[in-house]
Scaffold this motif. Structure first.
Motif, PDB file in Angstrom:
ATOM      1  N   ARG A  65       0.836  -1.202   0.000  1.00  0.00           N
ATOM      2  CA  ARG A  65       0.000   0.000   0.000  1.00  0.00           C
ATOM      3  C   ARG A  65       0.874   1.256   0.000  1.00  0.00           C
ATOM      4  O   ARG A  65       0.600   2.211  -0.730  1.00  0.00           O
ATOM      5  CB  ARG A  65      -0.920  -0.014   1.223  1.00  0.00           C
ATOM      6  CG  ARG A  65      -1.811   1.176   1.334  1.00  0.00           C
ATOM      7  CD  ARG A  65      -2.958   1.103   0.368  1.00  0.00           C
ATOM      8  NE  ARG A  65      -3.803   2.257   0.555  1.00  0.00           N
ATOM      9  CZ  ARG A  65      -4.317   2.973  -0.414  1.00  0.00           C
ATOM     10  NH1 ARG A  65      -4.129   2.615  -1.654  1.00  0.00           N
ATOM     11  NH2 ARG A  65      -5.060   4.011  -0.158  1.00  0.00           N
ATOM     12  N   PHE A  66       1.941   1.260   0.801  1.00  0.00           N
ATOM     13  CA  PHE A  66       2.848   2.405   0.863  1.00  0.00           C
ATOM     14  C   PHE A  66       3.470   2.671  -0.505  1.00  0.00           C
ATOM     15  O   PHE A  66       3.501   3.808  -0.977  1.00  0.00           O
ATOM     16  CB  PHE A  66       3.948   2.154   1.907  1.00  0.00           C
ATOM     17  CG  PHE A  66       5.057   3.153   1.863  1.00  0.00           C
ATOM     18  CD1 PHE A  66       4.878   4.430   2.381  1.00  0.00           C
ATOM     19  CD2 PHE A  66       6.271   2.836   1.277  1.00  0.00           C
ATOM     20  CE1 PHE A  66       5.900   5.362   2.325  1.00  0.00           C
ATOM     21  CE2 PHE A  66       7.295   3.755   1.225  1.00  0.00           C
ATOM     22  CZ  PHE A  66       7.104   5.018   1.759  1.00  0.00           C
ATOM     23  N   PHE A  67       3.977   1.617  -1.156  1.00  0.00           N
ATOM     24  CA  PHE A  67       4.642   1.813  -2.439  1.00  0.00           C
ATOM     25  C   PHE A  67       3.651   2.185  -3.543  1.00  0.00           C
ATOM     26  O   PHE A  67       3.984   2.944  -4.450  1.00  0.00           O
ATOM     27  CB  PHE A  67       5.465   0.584  -2.821  1.00  0.00           C
ATOM     28  CG  PHE A  67       6.693   0.451  -1.971  1.00  0.00           C
ATOM     29  CD1 PHE A  67       7.690   1.409  -2.025  1.00  0.00           C
ATOM     30  CD2 PHE A  67       6.832  -0.606  -1.100  1.00  0.00           C
ATOM     31  CE1 PHE A  67       8.826   1.310  -1.237  1.00  0.00           C
ATOM     32  CE2 PHE A  67       7.959  -0.713  -0.303  1.00  0.00           C
ATOM     33  CZ  PHE A  67       8.949   0.241  -0.372  1.00  0.00           C
ATOM     34  N   GLU A  68       2.429   1.674  -3.466  1.00  0.00           N
ATOM     35  CA  GLU A  68       1.406   2.095  -4.433  1.00  0.00           C
ATOM     36  C   GLU A  68       1.112   3.581  -4.288  1.00  0.00           C
ATOM     37  O   GLU A  68       0.996   4.303  -5.283  1.00  0.00           O
ATOM     38  CB  GLU A  68       0.121   1.294  -4.226  1.00  0.00           C
ATOM     39  CG  GLU A  68       0.190  -0.120  -4.743  1.00  0.00           C
ATOM     40  CD  GLU A  68      -1.055  -0.920  -4.401  1.00  0.00           C
ATOM     41  OE1 GLU A  68      -1.930  -0.406  -3.675  1.00  0.00           O
ATOM     42  OE2 GLU A  68      -1.144  -2.057  -4.868  1.00  0.00           O
ATOM     43  N   LEU A  69       0.976   4.052  -3.056  1.00  0.00           N
ATOM     44  CA  LEU A  69       0.732   5.477  -2.823  1.00  0.00           C
ATOM     45  C   LEU A  69       1.911   6.322  -3.284  1.00  0.00           C
ATOM     46  O   LEU A  69       1.723   7.390  -3.871  1.00  0.00           O
ATOM     47  CB  LEU A  69       0.439   5.734  -1.345  1.00  0.00           C
ATOM     48  CG  LEU A  69      -0.910   5.238  -0.831  1.00  0.00           C
ATOM     49  CD1 LEU A  69      -1.004   5.425   0.679  1.00  0.00           C
ATOM     50  CD2 LEU A  69      -2.045   5.951  -1.522  1.00  0.00           C
ATOM     51  N   SER A  70       3.130   5.839  -3.028  1.00  0.00           N
ATOM     52  CA  SER A  70       4.313   6.578  -3.465  1.00  0.00           C
ATOM     53  C   SER A  70       4.362   6.687  -4.980  1.00  0.00           C
ATOM     54  O   SER A  70       4.665   7.747  -5.530  1.00  0.00           O
ATOM     55  CB  SER A  70       5.582   5.884  -2.977  1.00  0.00           C
ATOM     56  OG  SER A  70       5.620   5.884  -1.581  1.00  0.00           O
ATOM     57  N   THR A  74       4.123  10.069  -7.270  1.00  0.00           N
ATOM     58  CA  THR A  74       5.167  10.404  -8.245  1.00  0.00           C
ATOM     59  C   THR A  74       4.554  10.630  -9.623  1.00  0.00           C
ATOM     60  O   THR A  74       4.926  11.565 -10.330  1.00  0.00           O
ATOM     61  CB  THR A  74       6.211   9.277  -8.314  1.00  0.00           C
ATOM     62  OG1 THR A  74       6.761   9.104  -7.006  1.00  0.00           O
ATOM     63  CG2 THR A  74       7.320   9.607  -9.293  1.00  0.00           C
ATOM     64  N   ASN A  75       3.610   9.776 -10.009  1.00  0.00           N
ATOM     65  CA  ASN A  75       2.945   9.940 -11.308  1.00  0.00           C
ATOM     66  C   ASN A  75       2.201  11.263 -11.394  1.00  0.00           C
ATOM     67  O   ASN A  75       2.235  11.939 -12.416  1.00  0.00           O
ATOM     68  CB  ASN A  75       1.988   8.783 -11.577  1.00  0.00           C
ATOM     69  CG  ASN A  75       2.712   7.502 -11.910  1.00  0.00           C
ATOM     70  OD1 ASN A  75       3.885   7.520 -12.242  1.00  0.00           O
ATOM     71  ND2 ASN A  75       2.018   6.392 -11.801  1.00  0.00           N
ATOM     72  N   ARG A  76       1.520  11.628 -10.317  1.00  0.00           N
ATOM     73  CA  ARG A  76       0.793  12.899 -10.320  1.00  0.00           C
ATOM     74  C   ARG A  76       1.747  14.084 -10.401  1.00  0.00           C
ATOM     75  O   ARG A  76       1.474  15.077 -11.055  1.00  0.00           O
ATOM     76  CB  ARG A  76      -0.066  13.029  -9.065  1.00  0.00           C
ATOM     77  CG  ARG A  76      -1.417  12.376  -9.223  1.00  0.00           C
ATOM     78  CD  ARG A  76      -2.299  12.661  -8.036  1.00  0.00           C
ATOM     79  NE  ARG A  76      -2.279  11.445  -7.236  1.00  0.00           N
ATOM     80  CZ  ARG A  76      -2.147  11.393  -5.929  1.00  0.00           C
ATOM     81  NH1 ARG A  76      -2.068  12.486  -5.232  1.00  0.00           N
ATOM     82  NH2 ARG A  76      -2.120  10.243  -5.302  1.00  0.00           N
ATOM     83  N   ARG A  77       2.886  13.959  -9.728  1.00  0.00           N
ATOM     84  CA  ARG A  77       3.849  15.046  -9.702  1.00  0.00           C
ATOM     85  C   ARG A  77       4.538  15.215 -11.059  1.00  0.00           C
ATOM     86  O   ARG A  77       4.836  16.323 -11.476  1.00  0.00           O
ATOM     87  CB  ARG A  77       4.874  14.775  -8.607  1.00  0.00           C
ATOM     88  CG  ARG A  77       5.626  15.969  -8.157  1.00  0.00           C
ATOM     89  CD  ARG A  77       6.548  15.656  -7.017  1.00  0.00           C
ATOM     90  NE  ARG A  77       7.034  14.294  -7.106  1.00  0.00           N
ATOM     91  CZ  ARG A  77       7.420  13.571  -6.061  1.00  0.00           C
ATOM     92  NH1 ARG A  77       7.392  14.080  -4.878  1.00  0.00           N
ATOM     93  NH2 ARG A  77       7.846  12.340  -6.210  1.00  0.00           N
TER      94      ARG A  77
END
Length: 118
Positions: A65-70, A74-77
């Motif tokens: 879950r942590f890596f999916e959120l990260s 990153t994709n949004r940024r």
């Protein structure tokens, strides 16, 4: 289910031990008591092993879950939603794609002679 087996085995040992208070245990009852104690140890180890596996799975789920959120952050940024070319603002994804293709085809579409030699 495993906990129920442990409880039943413990209750069986208690009934054997309660009978031993009034009279001495026979050899059969002693052997049965030892077997039941051994069974409780095995069941307890198995139960502990299952609890460890469950804890590891929960940890893996939290890590995932942590890596999916990260990754989504990153994709949004790094998402390109607008491009400014010579004071023209382009916000359509299709237009951005065409402008990027045109830029790189102009950049790399020149003659080989114009490129630096390595």
């Amino acid at each position: 289910m495993l906990e129920n087996k442990i409880k039943l085995t413990k209750s069986r040992i208690k009934t054997i031990e309660n009978g031993s208070e009034s009279r001495s245990l026979t050899d059969v009852k002693c052997v049965e008591s030892r077997c039941l104690n051994s069974k409780i140890r095995d069941l307890s180890r198995h139960h502990e092993s299952l609890l460890r596996k469950k804890a590891r799975n929960n940890l893996c789920k939290r890590n995932t879950r942590f890596f999916e959120l990260s990754a989504s952050l990153t994709n949004r940024r790094k998402f390109i939603d607008t491009v400014v070319i010579r004071e023209n603002v382009i916000s359509s994804p299709l237009d951005i794609k065409f402008q990027v293709e045109a830029f790189f085809s102009n950049l790399y579409g020149s003659n080989i002679i114009d490129r630096p030699y390595i």
